[in-house]
Write an enzyme that holds these catalytic residues in place. Structure first.
Site, PDB file in Angstrom:
ATOM      1  N   HIS A  71       0.842  -1.198   0.000  1.00 33.18           N
ATOM      2  CA  HIS A  71       0.000   0.000   0.000  1.00 33.18           C
ATOM      3  C   HIS A  71       0.878   1.249   0.000  1.00 33.18           C
ATOM      4  O   HIS A  71       2.100   1.150   0.072  1.00 33.18           O
ATOM      5  CB  HIS A  71      -0.972  -0.001   1.182  1.00 33.18           C
ATOM      6  CG  HIS A  71      -0.312   0.073   2.522  1.00 33.18           C
ATOM      7  ND1 HIS A  71       0.435  -0.951   3.052  1.00 33.18           N
ATOM      8  CD2 HIS A  71      -0.273   1.064   3.451  1.00 33.18           C
ATOM      9  CE1 HIS A  71       0.885  -0.603   4.242  1.00 33.18           C
ATOM     10  NE2 HIS A  71       0.479   0.622   4.512  1.00 33.18           N
ATOM     11  N   ASP A  75       5.705   4.689   5.193  1.00 38.43           N
ATOM     12  CA  ASP A  75       6.574   3.688   5.825  1.00 38.43           C
ATOM     13  C   ASP A  75       6.679   2.418   4.968  1.00 38.43           C
ATOM     14  O   ASP A  75       7.348   1.461   5.346  1.00 38.43           O
ATOM     15  CB  ASP A  75       6.133   3.367   7.261  1.00 38.43           C
ATOM     16  CG  ASP A  75       4.718   2.827   7.354  1.00 38.43           C
ATOM     17  OD1 ASP A  75       3.851   3.285   6.587  1.00 38.43           O
ATOM     18  OD2 ASP A  75       4.465   1.938   8.197  1.00 38.43           O
ATOM     19  N   HIS A  76       6.025   2.441   3.776  1.00 36.63           N
ATOM     20  CA  HIS A  76       6.127   1.314   2.847  1.00 36.63           C
ATOM     21  C   HIS A  76       6.654   1.714   1.467  1.00 36.63           C
ATOM     22  O   HIS A  76       7.168   0.866   0.738  1.00 36.63           O
ATOM     23  CB  HIS A  76       4.765   0.615   2.708  1.00 36.63           C
ATOM     24  CG  HIS A  76       4.314   0.033   4.006  1.00 36.63           C
ATOM     25  ND1 HIS A  76       4.413  -1.300   4.303  1.00 36.63           N
ATOM     26  CD2 HIS A  76       3.818   0.639   5.127  1.00 36.63           C
ATOM     27  CE1 HIS A  76       3.989  -1.507   5.548  1.00 36.63           C
ATOM     28  NE2 HIS A  76       3.622  -0.340   6.063  1.00 36.63           N
ATOM     29  N   HIS A 139      -7.633  -0.961   5.366  1.00 34.97           N
ATOM     30  CA  HIS A 139      -6.605  -0.253   6.130  1.00 34.97           C
ATOM     31  C   HIS A 139      -7.010   1.224   6.120  1.00 34.97           C
ATOM     32  O   HIS A 139      -8.019   1.582   5.508  1.00 34.97           O
ATOM     33  CB  HIS A 139      -5.256  -0.496   5.426  1.00 34.97           C
ATOM     34  CG  HIS A 139      -4.050   0.059   6.129  1.00 34.97           C
ATOM     35  ND1 HIS A 139      -3.921   0.073   7.495  1.00 34.97           N
ATOM     36  CD2 HIS A 139      -2.896   0.602   5.637  1.00 34.97           C
ATOM     37  CE1 HIS A 139      -2.743   0.610   7.798  1.00 34.97           C
ATOM     38  NE2 HIS A 139      -2.114   0.942   6.697  1.00 34.97           N
ATOM     39  N   ASP A 193       0.928  -8.103  10.464  1.00 33.39           N
ATOM     40  CA  ASP A 193       1.026  -6.778  11.097  1.00 33.39           C
ATOM     41  C   ASP A 193       0.835  -6.851  12.623  1.00 33.39           C
ATOM     42  O   ASP A 193      -0.216  -7.268  13.095  1.00 33.39           O
ATOM     43  CB  ASP A 193      -0.083  -5.920  10.443  1.00 33.39           C
ATOM     44  CG  ASP A 193      -0.194  -4.510  11.001  1.00 33.39           C
ATOM     45  OD1 ASP A 193       0.544  -4.146  11.927  1.00 33.39           O
ATOM     46  OD2 ASP A 193      -1.065  -3.775  10.477  1.00 33.39           O
ATOM     47  N   SER A 365      -7.627   3.982  14.378  1.00 33.86           N
ATOM     48  CA  SER A 365      -6.394   3.348  13.920  1.00 33.86           C
ATOM     49  C   SER A 365      -6.641   2.564  12.634  1.00 33.86           C
ATOM     50  O   SER A 365      -7.754   2.129  12.360  1.00 33.86           O
ATOM     51  CB  SER A 365      -5.888   2.406  15.005  1.00 33.86           C
ATOM     52  OG  SER A 365      -4.829   1.620  14.488  1.00 33.86           O
ATOM     53  N   GLY A 366      -5.593   2.371  11.867  1.00 38.82           N
ATOM     54  CA  GLY A 366      -5.695   1.577  10.645  1.00 38.82           C
ATOM     55  C   GLY A 366      -5.215   0.153  10.839  1.00 38.82           C
ATOM     56  O   GLY A 366      -5.160  -0.618   9.882  1.00 38.82           O
ATOM     57  N   HIS A 367      -4.850  -0.186  12.081  1.00 40.53           N
ATOM     58  CA  HIS A 367      -4.244  -1.500  12.308  1.00 40.53           C
ATOM     59  C   HIS A 367      -5.135  -2.399  13.171  1.00 40.53           C
ATOM     60  O   HIS A 367      -5.810  -1.930  14.083  1.00 40.53           O
ATOM     61  CB  HIS A 367      -2.888  -1.337  12.980  1.00 40.53           C
ATOM     62  CG  HIS A 367      -1.894  -0.598  12.132  1.00 40.53           C
ATOM     63  ND1 HIS A 367      -1.127  -1.212  11.175  1.00 40.53           N
ATOM     64  CD2 HIS A 367      -1.591   0.720  12.070  1.00 40.53           C
ATOM     65  CE1 HIS A 367      -0.373  -0.308  10.568  1.00 40.53           C
ATOM     66  NE2 HIS A 367      -0.636   0.878  11.096  1.00 40.53           N
ATOM     67  N   ASP A 443      18.551  13.832   3.545  1.00 45.11           N
ATOM     68  CA  ASP A 443      18.171  15.216   3.748  1.00 45.11           C
ATOM     69  C   ASP A 443      17.418  15.637   2.500  1.00 45.11           C
ATOM     70  O   ASP A 443      18.003  15.970   1.495  1.00 45.11           O
ATOM     71  CB  ASP A 443      19.460  16.020   3.903  1.00 45.11           C
ATOM     72  CG  ASP A 443      19.176  17.419   4.356  1.00 45.11           C
ATOM     73  OD1 ASP A 443      17.997  17.732   4.560  1.00 45.11           O
ATOM     74  OD2 ASP A 443      20.132  18.181   4.486  1.00 45.11           O
TER      75      ASP A 443
HETATM   76 ZN    ZN Z   1       2.894   0.588   7.902  1.00 45.74          ZN
HETATM   77 ZN    ZN Z   2      -0.054   1.542   6.478  1.00 43.05          ZN
END
Ligand code: ZN
Ligand code: ZN
Length: 555
Positions: A71, A75-76, A139, A193, A365-367, A443
């Site tokens: 997705h 962070d992915h 999600h 997850d 939350s998505g988790h 940076d």
């Molecule tokens: Zn994630």
């Molecule tokens: Zn995610």
């Protein structure tokens, strides 16, 4: 090779939150699942993002067949430009995920040379000995998928990030059936997850925020300002719908907010009611009770739209007494101080601020919580289990949950940290040799909406260009800087090049002078402004890009 093994090689995201990336190898073929980034801690001041060190993939570059995405969260996907600058590889993902990737690649001028392959849920893609089926999950971002990876030794299920949302706003349900079918046929390894394993019960549906937002729309008298992640299409849809219902017009502030709403609208994932949009330049002239502003910057990022609004330094919006500001997101650990500072500024302007845990919630939350994790464990019933996406605490709890639940069939669980590997062959599964991993600080030169060149900075780069530390002493009582700022540098222009440094000190002083008194009391904002201005100046003078870390002292 007569007896190839499967190697599970976490490159990031295990034992740490963020920068998720996992390599899966069978013999001479490797696929990569996700290539994320991490926002740096305060102690990494001067660095915008952190990505995994992809040395393992570089070492085996001739074996890497492709990057498969679950997705579009940062962070992915945030580490993809950095990965592509090291090795070229085709990318597979759903339309929305790829559209977000495209944006990133364009910024880094990598788009033309990269092959992006769109997939839909239930599509199958073959990469070397791997056949990958994409399985729809729910999600906090739309178009998320889990992966069923069929290998010569059995099926690997990688859930990606998920919760089991029975009423997602886009009505696209978690495909539990396909997951269950794989479970029935037998799954070699599950990776799932672990983020919310601590939470009992079920995570609320994306629709659960509607009652709170209805209430807010009902009560708000002045302007309504909502901040959420730009990728929260579920949330943006709700805000658009409620605005249409309550007679407000919506303006989007922030570069990412504007481009993501455009992308999702073009893909048919976000429907914008007729006549509901308001141009940012018309915010201040429209009747206050008819305005809803959606701004990026929920984490207090110093140059984001909301942070600028907070210190009254945004060209399109000035918050006044009677306005309502809603923070509709979680606080990413490490950002508490920046968010607190931003909210204090907003409160000083007289805004009514709505945030945090409340019932009904303003953010969900998505988790998956523990009951949903159990559901997936029960459906998949793997032979081996590796918890992913969590710190050690969450992953070890998730492992125990699986051991407790799956009394038959589960042979082994592995709690791995990034760099620790598992190898599987016909005999069984065991820990494999460690691989080199690490973090690379980048940076980027652009936080959200400062339009500047993006610069990839790796350690080699740092050793070439060195670093520069401006030291600014601010008088506690007057808020003024009474002497010219000092600059310390190492590895950057020879120090006898005094003129550049002398002028650099003037440049820092100018940044201070042109900032408002309120901005000067906010060190986060000042550090970011000094960094941006000084970088521009030094780059122009020397064509070099040292790492800049401003230090502000109160005297
Ligand atoms: Zn994630
Ligand atoms: Zn995610």
């Amino acid at each position: 090779m007569s007896n190839p093994k499967l190697h599970i090689v976490p490159l990031g995201g295990l034992g740490e939150f963020g920068m998720n990336s996992m390599a899966i190898r069978y013999g001479d073929d490797i696929i990569v699942v996700d290539a994320g980034m991490m926002f740096p801690d305060a102690e990494l001041l001067g660095v915008d993002i952190v990505t995994p060190d992809f040395a393992y993939l570089e070492e085996h570059r001739d074996k890497v067949r492709g990057l498969v995405l679950t997705h579009g969260h940062e962070d992915h996907i945030g580490g993809i430009p950095f990965l592509l600058s090291q090795i070229k590889l085709p990318i597979y993902g759903t339309a929305f995920t790829l559209a977000l990737v495209e944006r990133r690649l364009e910024e880094h001028d990598l788009l033309k040379e990269t092959k992006l392959n769109r997939v839909k849920p239930n599509d199958k893609v073959t990469l070397g000995p791997f056949e990958i089926e994409f399985i729809r999950v729910t999600h906090s971002i739309v178009s998320a998928v889990a992966l069923a990876i069929t290998t010569p030794l059995g099926v690997i299920i990688h859930t990606g990030d998920f919760k089991v949302d029975p009423t997602p706003t886009d009505n696209e349900l978690f495909d539990l059936h396909t997951l269950a079918e794989y479970g029935k046929r037998g799954v070699l390894l599950l990776m799932s997850d672990s983020t919310n394993v601590d939470r009992p019960g079920y995570t609320e549906s994306e629709r659960a925020v509607r009652p709170r937002f209805e209430d807010i729309f009902n009560r708000a008298e002045g302007r309504l300002v909502v901040s959420c992640f730009s990728s929260s299409i579920h949330r943006l849809q709700l805000i658009l719908d409620l605005s249409a219902q309550f007679g407000r017009k919506v303006a989007f502030l922030g570069r990412s907010m504007n481009s993501v709403t455009e992308i999702s609208h073009n893909l048919g994932l976000l429907s914008i009611p007729d006549g509901v949009l308001l141009r940012p330049q018309d915010i201040m002239t429209a009747p206050r009770h008819k305005v809803c502003v959606v701004a990026s910057g929920t984490q207090g990022e110093p140059m984001s739209a909301l942070s600028r609004v907070a210190v009254d330094n945004h060209k399109s919006l000035s918050v006044e007494t009677g306005d309502t500001v809603v923070l509709s997101s979680r606080i990413i650990p490490g950002n508490e101080k920046a968010i607190g500072r931003m909210m204090n500024h907003l409160a000083r302007r007289g805004a009514d601020i709505i945030y945090g845990n409340m019932n009904p919630p303003v953010h969900v939350s998505g988790h998956a919580s523990s009951e949903e994790l159990k559901l997936v464990l029960n459906l998949v019933r793997p032979r081996y289990f590796i918890p992913v996406h969590g710190e050690y605490l969450q992953m070890s709890k998730h492992a125990k949950l699986a051991q407790h639940l799956l009394t038959a069939g589960l042979e082994k669980t592995f709690v791995l940290e990034t760099g620790e590997t598992v190898e599987i062959d016909r005999i069984g599964a065991r820990m494999g040799p460690k691989v080199p991993v690490g973090r690379v600080c980048i940076d980027s030169g652009s936080l959200d909406e400062v339009v500047e060149d993006m610069i990839i900075r790796d350690r080699r780069h740092l050793s070439e260009d060195g670093f520069v530390i401006p030291i600014i002493a601010i008088n506690k009582h007057t808020g003024k800087c009474e002497t010219l700022p000092e600059i310390v540098s190492r590895g950057f222009v020879s120090m006898d090049d005094g003129l550049v440094m002398q002028e650099a000190r003037q440049a820092v002083a100018r940044t201070l002078e042109t900032s408002s008194a309120e901005e000067r009391t906010d060190w986060g904002v000042m550090q970011e402004k000094i960094r941006a201005d000084l970088r521009r100046y030094l780059n122009k003078q020397t064509q070099r890009r040292p790492l800049i870390m401003p230090v502000i002292l109160e005297v």
